[in-house]
Design an enzyme around this catalytic site. Sequence first.
Site, PDB file in Angstrom:
ATOM      1  N   ARG A 247       0.906  -1.090   0.201  1.00  0.00           N
ATOM      2  CA  ARG A 247      -0.093  -0.103   0.039  1.00  0.00           C
ATOM      3  C   ARG A 247       0.922   1.217  -0.128  1.00  0.00           C
ATOM      4  O   ARG A 247       2.025   1.397   0.411  1.00  0.00           O
ATOM      5  CB  ARG A 247      -0.919   0.158   1.122  1.00  0.00           C
ATOM      6  CG  ARG A 247      -1.905  -0.894   1.033  1.00  0.00           C
ATOM      7  CD  ARG A 247      -2.493  -0.601   2.689  1.00  0.00           C
ATOM      8  NE  ARG A 247      -3.611  -1.769   2.799  1.00  0.00           N
ATOM      9  CZ  ARG A 247      -4.999  -1.739   2.392  1.00  0.00           C
ATOM     10  NH1 ARG A 247      -5.525  -0.815   1.932  1.00  0.00           N
ATOM     11  NH2 ARG A 247      -5.753  -2.597   2.769  1.00  0.00           N
TER      12      ARG A 247
ATOM     13  N   LYS B 140     -14.801   4.293  12.398  1.00  0.00           N
ATOM     14  CA  LYS B 140     -15.160   4.598  13.648  1.00  0.00           C
ATOM     15  C   LYS B 140     -15.253   6.193  13.446  1.00  0.00           C
ATOM     16  O   LYS B 140     -15.907   6.984  14.256  1.00  0.00           O
ATOM     17  CB  LYS B 140     -14.003   4.343  14.557  1.00  0.00           C
ATOM     18  CG  LYS B 140     -13.819   2.880  15.039  1.00  0.00           C
ATOM     19  CD  LYS B 140     -15.162   2.191  15.011  1.00  0.00           C
ATOM     20  CE  LYS B 140     -14.664   0.646  14.997  1.00  0.00           C
ATOM     21  NZ  LYS B 140     -14.967  -0.061  13.818  1.00  0.00           N
TER      22      LYS B 140
ATOM     23  N   GLU C 279     -30.131 -11.181   6.971  1.00  0.00           N
ATOM     24  CA  GLU C 279     -29.239 -12.121   7.717  1.00  0.00           C
ATOM     25  C   GLU C 279     -29.925 -13.388   7.527  1.00  0.00           C
ATOM     26  O   GLU C 279     -30.881 -13.752   7.826  1.00  0.00           O
ATOM     27  CB  GLU C 279     -29.416 -11.856   9.146  1.00  0.00           C
ATOM     28  CG  GLU C 279     -28.447 -12.831   9.898  1.00  0.00           C
ATOM     29  CD  GLU C 279     -27.319 -13.007   9.711  1.00  0.00           C
ATOM     30  OE1 GLU C 279     -26.848 -14.392   9.729  1.00  0.00           O
ATOM     31  OE2 GLU C 279     -26.259 -12.110   9.125  1.00  0.00           O
TER      32      GLU C 279
ATOM     33  N   HIS D  95     -18.448   7.597  41.505  1.00  0.00           N
ATOM     34  CA  HIS D  95     -19.899   8.086  41.104  1.00  0.00           C
ATOM     35  C   HIS D  95     -19.776   9.489  40.745  1.00  0.00           C
ATOM     36  O   HIS D  95     -19.210  10.502  41.268  1.00  0.00           O
ATOM     37  CB  HIS D  95     -20.646   7.878  42.543  1.00  0.00           C
ATOM     38  CG  HIS D  95     -21.973   8.286  42.084  1.00  0.00           C
ATOM     39  ND1 HIS D  95     -22.937   7.662  41.565  1.00  0.00           N
ATOM     40  CD2 HIS D  95     -22.811   9.372  42.856  1.00  0.00           C
ATOM     41  CE1 HIS D  95     -24.192   8.060  41.700  1.00  0.00           C
ATOM     42  NE2 HIS D  95     -24.010   9.306  42.190  1.00  0.00           N
TER      43      HIS D  95
END
Length: 464
Positions: free
Chosen positions: A35, A51, A201, A443
């Site tokens: 590449r 992403k 599917e 928390h």
Amino acid sequence: MSTYDLIVIGAGPGGYVCAIRAAQLGLKVAVVEGRETLGGTCLNVGCIPSKALLHASHMAHETHENFEKMGLMGAHVTVDWQKMLGYKAETVAGNTKGIEFLFKKNKIDWLKGWAVIEAAGKVKVGDTTHETKNIVIASGSVPSALKGVTVDNDAGVVVDSTGALALPKIPKSMVVIGAGVIGLELGSVYARLSAEVTVVEYLDAITPGMDGEVQKQFQKILTKQGLKFVLGAAVSGVEAAEGGAKVAYTLRKDDSQHSLDAEVVLVATGRRPYVEGLGLDTLGVALTDRGFVKIDDHWQTSVKGIYAIGDAVPGPMLAHKAEDEGMAVAEVIAGKHGHVNYAVIPGVIYTTPEVASVGLTEEAAKADGRKIKVGKFPFMGNARAKAMMQADGFVKLIADAQTDRILGCHIIGPNAGEMIHEVCVAMEFGAAAQDLALTCHAHPTTSEAVREAALACGDGAIHV
């Protein structure tokens, strides 16, 4: 001609990580990559660009669905698809250039071109043969073909995952063939960008191999987000035409025949190892019946001095699995002890909500004859998740009924891909569910849901 301690074939996550670790251990290393950029499929046309689009499309979705609820007023944003693709390209370039920097930093040679292994210790790239003491095959994988379907990414009508990341425009409709990770992630991107997405599917459930409760909840959430599902359907062919395509399928339950029309069809039926052109058949390197390279416990092939890792070998096709194998085989070649714990390799689907898992599913544990206990906690009981408007989903922890040792964890909810690693670390140390239950969690965080699921394996969760 140069002589090396190690030549790695392929610069994807497995290959470049292997090379860097080997160089850190004092070996003279080269990597063969044809590449124009390093990083393999993952960084160039896989994990990273997908992403980027998932993040961008999620931001667009939030402006339309949740901003006004939070008091963020104003006109809804519009999508400039070309600018979004530009953002994706910048993200890819930043990561691939980073690997080039790491190669230079670690004095790794990049042999530009495609490799042919002439013999153990000899790798030909172009017209030059390089000698090496060891070879690692990290050649990755390519999208699997589907019988009766011709993919043409350039035409932009019937595409695979590579083509789906570079469509010329956002389609009004899309059929996704395959309800695995790739299909659901990319289908989710285009559904958020206003495309009408239908997922076809073959099996009767999405995300094959995943925990059954997660499968059902995940499908419900995606349906609520606008995706449509046709399950138990065998695709018999795709007919492409100008402006769209027709998908023909047969429902397995009654053999009835149906069809769907869409502007774009995404074929997302998995991936297969890519080892063509390396000369493995001539060398006598053994392959499995599915085309994977056979390896021993030290990642060595049937030919001494030739190793293989990542998508080229059996196991989950995950970038981080390849990275772990890359580091481990580098350690072995350097005379040290390499190790990969295949029982603790997490898997993540980067939709919204995210889905993450590690270890045994409830079904697998029972099929193995194990006596287990299951602790579940819904994100509806988590203050941070509710504040983020992402209270769908749950954490499910599976532990041995007698020893309390954690066997697996399955999360569908916000930040699942980050939260799963707490359980991975716990499993690496052989922790019990009680160990997580007794560990203080900040928390408010979504990670508290993991602790609550661990508490549910004992006397009970607190906030439900």
